[in-house]
Design a protein around this motif. Structure first.
Motif, PDB file in Angstrom:
ATOM      1  N   ASP A   1       0.884  -1.157  -0.011  1.00  0.00           N
ATOM      2  CA  ASP A   1      -0.055   0.013   0.207  1.00  0.00           C
ATOM      3  C   ASP A   1       0.933   1.114   0.048  1.00  0.00           C
ATOM      4  OD1 ASP A   1       0.868   0.272   2.800  1.00  0.00           O
ATOM      5  OD2 ASP A   1      -0.742  -0.572   3.501  1.00  0.00           O
ATOM      6  N   LYS A   2       0.275   2.282   0.091  1.00  0.00           N
ATOM      7  CA  LYS A   2       0.835   3.738  -0.068  1.00  0.00           C
ATOM      8  C   LYS A   2       1.858   3.775   1.216  1.00  0.00           C
ATOM      9  CE  LYS A   2      -1.248   7.684   0.099  1.00  0.00           C
ATOM     10  NZ  LYS A   2      -1.681   8.832  -0.259  1.00  0.00           N
ATOM     11  N   ARG A   3       1.569   3.385   2.380  1.00  0.00           N
ATOM     12  CA  ARG A   3       2.459   3.754   3.401  1.00  0.00           C
ATOM     13  C   ARG A   3       3.789   2.657   3.441  1.00  0.00           C
ATOM     14  NH1 ARG A   3      -0.197   2.828   9.276  1.00  0.00           N
ATOM     15  NH2 ARG A   3      -0.860   4.881   8.953  1.00  0.00           N
ATOM     16  N   ASP A   4       3.422   1.532   3.039  1.00  0.00           N
ATOM     17  CA  ASP A   4       4.364   0.549   2.552  1.00  0.00           C
ATOM     18  C   ASP A   4       5.613   1.114   1.576  1.00  0.00           C
ATOM     19  OD1 ASP A   4       5.236  -1.975   4.081  1.00  0.00           O
ATOM     20  OD2 ASP A   4       4.932  -3.037   1.964  1.00  0.00           O
ATOM     21  N   LEU A   5       5.075   1.726   0.740  1.00  0.00           N
ATOM     22  CA  LEU A   5       5.863   2.377  -0.245  1.00  0.00           C
ATOM     23  C   LEU A   5       6.629   3.367   0.084  1.00  0.00           C
ATOM     24  CD1 LEU A   5       6.812   2.355  -3.433  1.00  0.00           C
ATOM     25  CD2 LEU A   5       4.754   4.034  -3.873  1.00  0.00           C
ATOM     26  N   LEU A   6       6.186   4.277   0.887  1.00  0.00           N
ATOM     27  CA  LEU A   6       6.645   5.466   1.636  1.00  0.00           C
ATOM     28  C   LEU A   6       7.952   4.810   2.268  1.00  0.00           C
ATOM     29  CD1 LEU A   6       7.001   8.129   2.659  1.00  0.00           C
ATOM     30  CD2 LEU A   6       5.669   7.375   4.575  1.00  0.00           C
ATOM     31  N   PHE A   7       7.893   3.665   2.956  1.00  0.00           N
ATOM     32  CA  PHE A   7       9.251   3.203   3.742  1.00  0.00           C
ATOM     33  C   PHE A   7      10.069   2.291   3.037  1.00  0.00           C
ATOM     34  CE2 PHE A   7       6.430   4.777   6.983  1.00  0.00           C
ATOM     35  CZ  PHE A   7       7.324   5.228   8.103  1.00  0.00           C
ATOM     36  N   LEU A   8       9.504   1.882   1.861  1.00  0.00           N
ATOM     37  CA  LEU A   8      10.252   1.183   0.832  1.00  0.00           C
ATOM     38  C   LEU A   8      11.419   2.130   0.373  1.00  0.00           C
ATOM     39  CD1 LEU A   8      11.094  -1.247  -0.868  1.00  0.00           C
ATOM     40  CD2 LEU A   8       9.271  -0.047  -2.659  1.00  0.00           C
ATOM     41  N   ILE A   9      11.134   3.178   0.050  1.00  0.00           N
ATOM     42  CA  ILE A   9      12.019   4.393  -0.322  1.00  0.00           C
ATOM     43  C   ILE A   9      12.797   4.816   0.689  1.00  0.00           C
ATOM     44  CG2 ILE A   9      10.428   5.091  -2.245  1.00  0.00           C
ATOM     45  CD1 ILE A   9       9.710   7.825  -0.842  1.00  0.00           C
TER      46      ILE A   9
ATOM     47  N   ASN B   1      13.734   3.007   3.871  1.00  0.00           N
ATOM     48  CA  ASN B   1      14.053   2.033   4.670  1.00  0.00           C
ATOM     49  C   ASN B   1      15.839   2.093   4.628  1.00  0.00           C
ATOM     50  OD1 ASN B   1      12.116   1.167   6.947  1.00  0.00           O
ATOM     51  ND2 ASN B   1      11.370  -0.164   5.363  1.00  0.00           N
ATOM     52  N   ASP B   2      16.344   1.876   3.389  1.00  0.00           N
ATOM     53  CA  ASP B   2      17.816   1.795   3.197  1.00  0.00           C
ATOM     54  C   ASP B   2      18.518   2.868   4.006  1.00  0.00           C
ATOM     55  OD1 ASP B   2      17.554  -0.695   2.041  1.00  0.00           O
ATOM     56  OD2 ASP B   2      17.774   0.267  -0.219  1.00  0.00           O
ATOM     57  N   ASP B   3      17.907   3.948   3.538  1.00  0.00           N
ATOM     58  CA  ASP B   3      18.636   5.398   4.404  1.00  0.00           C
ATOM     59  C   ASP B   3      18.630   5.057   5.847  1.00  0.00           C
ATOM     60  OD1 ASP B   3      19.273   6.169   1.686  1.00  0.00           O
ATOM     61  OD2 ASP B   3      17.388   7.539   1.771  1.00  0.00           O
TER      62      ASP B   3
ATOM     63  N   LYS C   1       4.970  11.320  10.699  1.00  0.00           N
ATOM     64  CA  LYS C   1       3.541  11.141  10.886  1.00  0.00           C
ATOM     65  C   LYS C   1       3.134   9.623  10.670  1.00  0.00           C
ATOM     66  CE  LYS C   1      -0.887  12.904   8.761  1.00  0.00           C
ATOM     67  NZ  LYS C   1      -1.342  13.636   7.800  1.00  0.00           N
ATOM     68  N   GLU C   2       3.459   9.180   9.575  1.00  0.00           N
ATOM     69  CA  GLU C   2       2.839   7.654   9.176  1.00  0.00           C
ATOM     70  C   GLU C   2       3.611   6.741   9.975  1.00  0.00           C
ATOM     71  OE1 GLU C   2       0.727   7.272   7.020  1.00  0.00           O
ATOM     72  OE2 GLU C   2       0.480   9.463   7.159  1.00  0.00           O
ATOM     73  N   LEU C   3       4.617   6.886  10.890  1.00  0.00           N
ATOM     74  CA  LEU C   3       4.924   5.865  11.750  1.00  0.00           C
ATOM     75  C   LEU C   3       3.874   5.399  12.938  1.00  0.00           C
ATOM     76  CD1 LEU C   3       8.435   7.135  12.624  1.00  0.00           C
ATOM     77  CD2 LEU C   3       7.845   5.096  11.626  1.00  0.00           C
ATOM     78  N   THR C   4       3.316   6.378  13.279  1.00  0.00           N
ATOM     79  CA  THR C   4       1.949   5.763  13.983  1.00  0.00           C
ATOM     80  C   THR C   4       1.311   4.591  13.678  1.00  0.00           C
ATOM     81  OG1 THR C   4       1.997   8.306  14.589  1.00  0.00           O
ATOM     82  CG2 THR C   4       0.080   6.791  15.568  1.00  0.00           C
ATOM     83  N   PHE C   5       1.356   3.658  14.615  1.00  0.00           N
ATOM     84  CA  PHE C   5       0.493   2.376  14.341  1.00  0.00           C
ATOM     85  C   PHE C   5       1.094   1.758  12.941  1.00  0.00           C
ATOM     86  CE2 PHE C   5      -2.388   5.279  16.434  1.00  0.00           C
ATOM     87  CZ  PHE C   5      -2.222   4.781  17.791  1.00  0.00           C
ATOM     88  N   TYR C   6       2.255   1.984  12.776  1.00  0.00           N
ATOM     89  CA  TYR C   6       2.736   1.371  11.363  1.00  0.00           C
ATOM     90  C   TYR C   6       3.099  -0.274  11.623  1.00  0.00           C
ATOM     91  CZ  TYR C   6       5.862   1.041   7.225  1.00  0.00           C
ATOM     92  OH  TYR C   6       6.506   0.225   6.358  1.00  0.00           O
ATOM     93  N   SER C   7       2.257  -0.938  11.259  1.00  0.00           N
ATOM     94  CA  SER C   7       2.734  -2.521  11.625  1.00  0.00           C
ATOM     95  C   SER C   7       2.401  -3.540  10.519  1.00  0.00           C
ATOM     96  CB  SER C   7       1.931  -2.783  13.149  1.00  0.00           C
ATOM     97  OG  SER C   7       0.497  -2.744  12.742  1.00  0.00           O
ATOM     98  N   ALA C   8       1.826  -3.092   9.399  1.00  0.00           N
ATOM     99  CA  ALA C   8       1.297  -3.983   8.400  1.00  0.00           C
ATOM    100  C   ALA C   8       2.440  -3.691   7.146  1.00  0.00           C
ATOM    101  CB  ALA C   8      -0.057  -3.794   8.204  1.00  0.00           C
ATOM    102  N   GLY C   9       2.309  -5.007   6.776  1.00  0.00           N
ATOM    103  CA  GLY C   9       3.477  -5.052   5.276  1.00  0.00           C
ATOM    104  C   GLY C   9       4.700  -5.239   5.616  1.00  0.00           C
ATOM    105  N   PRO C  10       5.507  -5.721   4.631  1.00  0.00           N
ATOM    106  CA  PRO C  10       6.933  -6.187   4.660  1.00  0.00           C
ATOM    107  C   PRO C  10       7.870  -5.018   5.072  1.00  0.00           C
ATOM    108  CG  PRO C  10       6.354  -6.063   2.340  1.00  0.00           C
ATOM    109  CD  PRO C  10       4.817  -6.065   2.899  1.00  0.00           C
ATOM    110  N   GLN C  11       7.548  -3.770   4.534  1.00  0.00           N
ATOM    111  CA  GLN C  11       8.566  -2.990   4.742  1.00  0.00           C
ATOM    112  C   GLN C  11       8.323  -2.362   6.400  1.00  0.00           C
ATOM    113  OE1 GLN C  11      10.819  -1.739   2.985  1.00  0.00           O
ATOM    114  NE2 GLN C  11      10.211  -3.369   1.422  1.00  0.00           N
ATOM    115  N   ALA C  12       7.063  -2.390   6.811  1.00  0.00           N
ATOM    116  CA  ALA C  12       6.711  -2.337   8.270  1.00  0.00           C
ATOM    117  C   ALA C  12       7.644  -3.002   9.312  1.00  0.00           C
ATOM    118  CB  ALA C  12       5.296  -2.311   8.615  1.00  0.00           C
TER     119      ALA C  12
END
Length: 213
Positions: A60-68, A70-72, A117-128
């Motif tokens: 989803d969009k949140r997972d995509l945000l952390f995909l870009i 997470n490496d950094d 902001k999007e870290l709150t309750f971020y628990s679903a998805g592989p990037q999470a």
């Protein structure tokens, strides 16, 4: 055998190139339009890939945000602890560690505000799961710093090192959000505020016993 290896290598390169295009497009649109106004369809179109291809990288969009990012973030975590002087007093070592965090998020404040902001309750998805694993590692490293300070006698409390580390991280998490709320976050001011609150925790709130005359 060689043909299969070449085909596999080509697929990996194509996959990496598509991921780079998606990452650049998402970063650009999140900063320019804002997170809420950007859709996955917008990102796919900007990257020149199909929507189905995008979903093969993020759920989803949140997972995509952390995909870009997470490496950094993982590189930042490693660098912050590696560069902080191991023989410094506890307060100075903590400020040195979190200097790396403040510097990282301060270089891209608009995107950082979205991330925090999007870290709150971020628990679903592989990037999470990947992000949560990284944060757990930070807490482990902080616990090691606390235990070293306990061995040196810098901490008089018998409280568990993991609990102290969690409290330190919670102070940082609150301070960096407050700092990024400013129109133009100033690194020195942010670190000065963090230092004050770490000092308050380390010193404690109990009254000092007066020596008997």
């Amino acid at each position: 055998m060689q043909l299969r290896q070449k085909a596999s290598s080509r697929r990996e390169r194509n996959k990496a190139e598509k991921l780079e295009k998606i990452s650049r497009a998402a970063r650009r649109l999140f900063i320019r339009r804002g997170y809420d106004a950007t859709t996955l369809r917008d990102i796919a179109a900007q990257a020149g890939v199909g929507l189905g291809t995008l979903f093969s990288y993020a759920t989803d969009k949140r997972d995509l945000l952390f995909l870009i990012i997470n490496d950094d973030i993982e590189a930042m975590n490693q660098r912050a602890f590696a560069e902080a002087p191991a023989d410094a007093a506890l307060l100075e070592r903590l400020v040195a560690i979190f200097h790396g965090f403040f510097d990282f998020f301060g270089r891209q404040p608009n995107l950082s505000r979205i991330i925090l902001k999007e870290l709150t309750f971020y628990s679903a998805g592989p990037q999470a799961r990947r992000f949560q694993h990284g944060r757990s590692e930070v807490l482990v490293r902080l616990s090691e710093v606390v235990r070293a300070a306990q061995r040196r006698g810098e901490i008089g409390s018998g409280e568990d090192a993991d609990e102290i580390a969690y409290t330190l991280f919670s102070i940082y998490a609150g301070e960096i959000r407050h700092w990024l709320g400013a129109p133009k976050p100033d690194l020195d001011s942010g670190l000065a505020a963090l230092r004050r609150h770490f000092r308050l925790l380390i010193a404690g709130l109990q009254p000092r016993h007066k020596s008997s005359s």
